[in-house]
Motif scaffolding. Sequence first.
Motif, short mmCIF file in Angstrom:
data_model
loop_
_atom_site.label_atom_id
_atom_site.label_comp_id
_atom_site.label_asym_id
_atom_site.label_seq_id
_atom_site.Cartn_x
_atom_site.Cartn_y
_atom_site.Cartn_z
N MET A 135 0.83 -1.21 0.00
CA MET A 135 0.00 0.00 0.00
C MET A 135 0.86 1.26 0.00
SD MET A 135 -3.13 -0.58 -0.36
CE MET A 135 -2.78 -1.98 -1.36
N VAL B 202 -2.66 7.31 -4.28
CA VAL B 202 -3.90 6.84 -3.66
C VAL B 202 -3.80 7.17 -2.17
CG1 VAL B 202 -5.16 4.78 -3.02
CG2 VAL B 202 -4.16 4.96 -5.28
N GLY B 203 -4.89 7.66 -1.60
CA GLY B 203 -4.82 7.99 -0.18
C GLY B 203 -4.98 6.76 0.70
N ILE B 204 -3.93 6.39 1.43
CA ILE B 204 -4.05 5.27 2.37
C ILE B 204 -3.48 5.67 3.73
CG2 ILE B 204 -3.44 2.88 2.89
CD1 ILE B 204 -5.11 2.83 0.51
N PHE B 205 -2.20 6.01 3.76
CA PHE B 205 -1.57 6.35 5.05
C PHE B 205 -1.19 7.82 5.17
CE2 PHE B 205 -0.14 1.78 4.62
CZ PHE B 205 -0.99 1.31 5.60
N LEU C 200 -3.72 13.14 2.73
CA LEU C 200 -4.85 12.57 1.99
C LEU C 200 -5.85 11.93 2.95
CD1 LEU C 200 -2.88 10.89 -0.93
CD2 LEU C 200 -4.14 13.02 -1.01
N GLY D 294 -5.11 9.93 5.47
CA GLY D 294 -4.65 8.67 6.04
C GLY D 294 -4.15 8.81 7.46
N ASP D 295 -3.93 7.68 8.11
CA ASP D 295 -3.50 7.68 9.49
C ASP D 295 -2.15 6.97 9.61
OD1 ASP D 295 -3.11 7.53 12.15
OD2 ASP D 295 -4.94 6.40 12.62
N TYR E 232 -10.77 2.98 8.80
CA TYR E 232 -11.13 4.25 8.16
C TYR E 232 -12.64 4.44 8.11
CZ TYR E 232 -6.27 4.99 6.98
OH TYR E 232 -4.92 5.20 7.05
N PRO F 202 -7.49 8.27 -8.36
CA PRO F 202 -6.45 8.73 -7.44
C PRO F 202 -5.67 9.89 -8.04
CG PRO F 202 -6.35 6.34 -7.69
CD PRO F 202 -7.36 6.83 -8.67
N ILE G 189 -11.64 10.56 -0.11
CA ILE G 189 -10.38 10.22 -0.77
C ILE G 189 -9.96 8.82 -0.34
CG2 ILE G 189 -7.97 10.84 -1.09
CD1 ILE G 189 -8.67 13.70 -0.43
N LEU G 190 -10.09 8.56 0.96
CA LEU G 190 -9.70 7.25 1.49
C LEU G 190 -10.59 6.16 0.91
CD1 LEU G 190 -9.02 8.00 5.25
CD2 LEU G 190 -7.36 7.41 3.49
#
Lengths: 553, 207
Positions: free
Chosen positions: A230, A239-242, A246, A248-249, B44, B125, B138-139
Motif C-alpha cells: 500500500m 492513492v490515499g491510504i496512510f 490525503l 490517512g493515518d 477508516y 487517485p 479520498i480514502l
Amino acid sequence: MASDSIALDHNGHEPSYLEYEGKHKGLLGWILSTDHKRIGILYLISILSFFAVGVTLGFLIRLELLTPQGTIVGPQAYNEFFTLHGVIMIFIVVIPVIPAVFGNFFLPIMLGAKDVAFPRLNLLTWYLYIIGGTLVLLSLILPGGAADTGWTFYVPYSVRTGTNMIFTLTAVFILGFSSILTGLNFLTTIHRIRAPQMGWFKMPLFAWSLYATSWIQVIVTPIVGITLLMVIVERVFHVGIFDPSLGGDPLLFQHMFWMYSHPAVYIIIVPAMGVISEVIPVFSHRTIFGYKFIAYSSLAIALFGSLVWAHHMFATGMSDTAEFVFSLLTFVVAIPSAIKVFNWTATLYKGSIELEAPLLYALAFIFLFSIGGLTGIIQGALNVDIYLTDTYFIVGHIHYVVFGGTGMGLFAALHYWLPKMFGRMYNKKVARVAFWFVFVGFNVLYFPFFILGWMGMPRRSYHYLPQFQTYHVISTVGSWILVIGLVLMLGNLLRSLINGKKITERNIWGGETLEWTVETPPTFENFENIPDVINGPYEYKQNEPATIEEEVK
Amino acid sequence: MSTQAVHVEAHEHRDDIRSRMGMWLFLFSELLLFGGLFLMYSVYRFMHQHDFSIASKEMNTFFGTMNTVILLTSSLTMALSITAIKRGSRKLSIFFQLVTILFGITFMVNKFIEWSAEFRKGNFPGSAILLNKPPGQILYFGLYYSMVGLHGIHVLVGMGLIAFMTRLTIKGIINKDDYVKLETAGLYWHLVDIIWIFLFPLFYLIT
Ligand code: HEM
Ligand SMILES: [Cu+2]
C-alpha cells in the motif's frame, strides 16, 4: 527403490550430493537443482555475501560515530547507511538465514525424508530471495539514493522521500513472499513426510522450532506484505491510504508494520533457539532437559508473540488500557523464552562438557540473549520505555537479541553442521580464538549502547553531544575487534572447505539425531532406506551420568 | 504403528493431501493479505462514517451485482469441471474450465467499463476533483481501487492458472485418476470468489 536410477561411482559408492550429476552439469546443476541440500548451499552463499555487505555498512556507521560531528560521510549518506544496514540485516540475513540454510539442508534429513514437500517451490523461493536482494543493492547504486527512512519505513516520510524507496519496498515484499513459501513448504513437509516412525515427539527440537517459525511466517508475513504494497501504491498512484495529507493515518501503518515485525523477531530467534537445543545436549552428552517444555514453548512464543506488537508504540499516545494490556503481554511473552534458557542450563548441569566452537557459541547465545531479553523487559515497562524509546538503549537491545541471539545461533550452526555438509573439518584452534574475538568485540561494541541510551543518546542520529564521545569511541573500537573476529571465523571456515582435513566419519560430534546416521557428506537421496527411528533424538544411553529426575529422587 | 512397506509406497507415490495442504496454507496467507486491507477499511470506515456512506452512493450497484452473479456462477462451473473429470468425461471438464475462464473475462470487462465511468467522473487517485473532496472520500476511493484492483489481479492469475490446467487436461496429465492439480486450482478460484463476496457489500451495498 528410486536409488536404482542413481549412477554409482567406480567404487560402487553412491556419490555425495556434491558430486551427484543430474540433468544439468556444473553451475546449472546448482542453480537449477531442486535438491534441498543444494538449495541450502545456494542460500548459504548468498546470505553470507549479504551479511558481508551488512557488516561493512555497520562498520562504516560506527566509524562515522567516532567523532561528534561529521567523520567520513554526510548526514544523507549516514541515513542511507543505517537504513540499508537494517534492511539487509533484518530482511535479507537474519529472517531467512537459519531456516533457509540449515532448515533446508537438515530438516528433511532429520525427519528421515528425501526432500521437502515441494522441491520446485523451494528453488523458487531462492530466486525470489535473489531478486529481492538484488533490488536492495540496486537502490544503492542507482541515482536517487538508497532508502533513508530506517528499516521501519514509517509514513509519511516513506511516502514523500525522493530516494529509491520503491526498490526497497518491493524488495521486502518479494522477500516476504519467499519467506511465506518457505514456511508453507516446511509445514507441509513436517506434516506429511516424516519417516513412518518419526512421531511428533521424536522430532528433534530444531524441527520443532522450524515448525513454530513456519506458522509465524505464514500468518504474519502477509500483513507486512500488504502494508508495504500500500505504501508503494500510495507513492506511485497517489492513492490515499496512510498519508495524512490525503486523510490517512500514519499510526495505522505503525500498527500494521509491528503486527508483522514483532512476530518477525520470533521468526528470527526461534530457529536459533532450535540450533542451541541441538548443540547443548550433544556437547554436554546429556539428554535435553524438558524436551516437551522446549517444544511447546516455541509454540507459546508463536502465539503470544503475535499479541504484543504495540509495545513498539508506547510513545504514540494510545489509550491507557491498550498500553497496559500490551505492556502486560510483553512481560508474559518473556516467560517461554526464559523456560528455554532454564532448560538449557539444566541440561548442561553435570554434563561432561566439551568446549568445542559450537558449544562456545551456544553459551554465548545464552549469555547475550539473556541480556537482550532482560533489557526487553525493562523496555516493556511503560514508564521506563517512555524515557528509553528512540534512544541507543533500543539499539543495544536489538543487537543483543538479534545478533547475540540469532547471530550466535548461526555461528554455532556453522561450526556444528558445516563439516557434515562438506565433509571437511575446520581448524578447531583458530575457531576458538576467533570466538573470543567475536565475543569480546561484541560486548565492547554493544554494551556501551545501553549506557549511551540511558544517558539520552538518540537513535539514528548523525551528530551527538560531546559528552557521549568516550562511549562512542569505545564502541567503535569494539567494532574493529568484532570485525577481526568475524574475518578470522569465516576465513577459517572457508579455508576448511578448500583444504580442511577430509572426514568421512558419519557421526562427527556424537549426536543422536538422524543427520548423524547418514554419510558425510550426505548422498543425493540422503538415505538408502527409510530409517527406523527407535530412539528419541537425545538419548545418550552410555555416558549419561544421571538424569535430573533421578537425582531429584 | 503401521508397517513400513505401506509407507514406503506412500513415499514414492504422489500424495494428494500434500498438494491440498500446500494450497490451503497458501490460501490462508492470501486471506490474511486481504485481511490487512479489510482492517484498513474498518479503521477508516469507523473514522469517517459519513464520508464513506456518501462516497459509496457513487458506486454503480448494477455492475457490482452483475459481477457477483458472474463470479458465483463461475465457481459453480469450476466445481462442475472437477466433477466431470472425476467421472472421466474429459471433454465436459474442458468445456466447464473454458466457461469459467470466459466468466472471468466477462468480470474483467465489466470492471473495465465500470472503472472507465468512474474515471470520467474524476473519481480516480490524484485527480483534482477527488483531492477536493473530504479526506474520508479520498480514502474510500483509495481503498476501493486498491482492494478491487488487487482482487482483479487475483482474477487474472486465477484465469491463467485455469488456462494452464486446461492445457494439462488436454494433454491428459490431469485425468480421472489424477486431478489434484485441477482441484487446487479450483480452491484458488473459490478464494477469489469469496473475497469478492466480501468486497461487494463493503463497497456497493452498505451506505
Ligand atoms: C524477552 C523478550 C523481549 C521483550 C520483552 C522485548 C521487548 C521489546 C520492546 C518493549 C521494544 C520496543 C522498545 C521501543 O521502541 O521503545 C523492543 C524493540 C525491539 N526488539 Fe524486542 N523484546 C524481546 C525480545 C526480542 C527478540 C527475541 C528480538 C529479535 C530476535 C527482538 C527484537 C527487537 C527489535 C528489532 C526491536 C527494535 C525495533 C525498532 O527498531 O524500533 N526483541 N523489544
Ligand atoms: Cu516487539
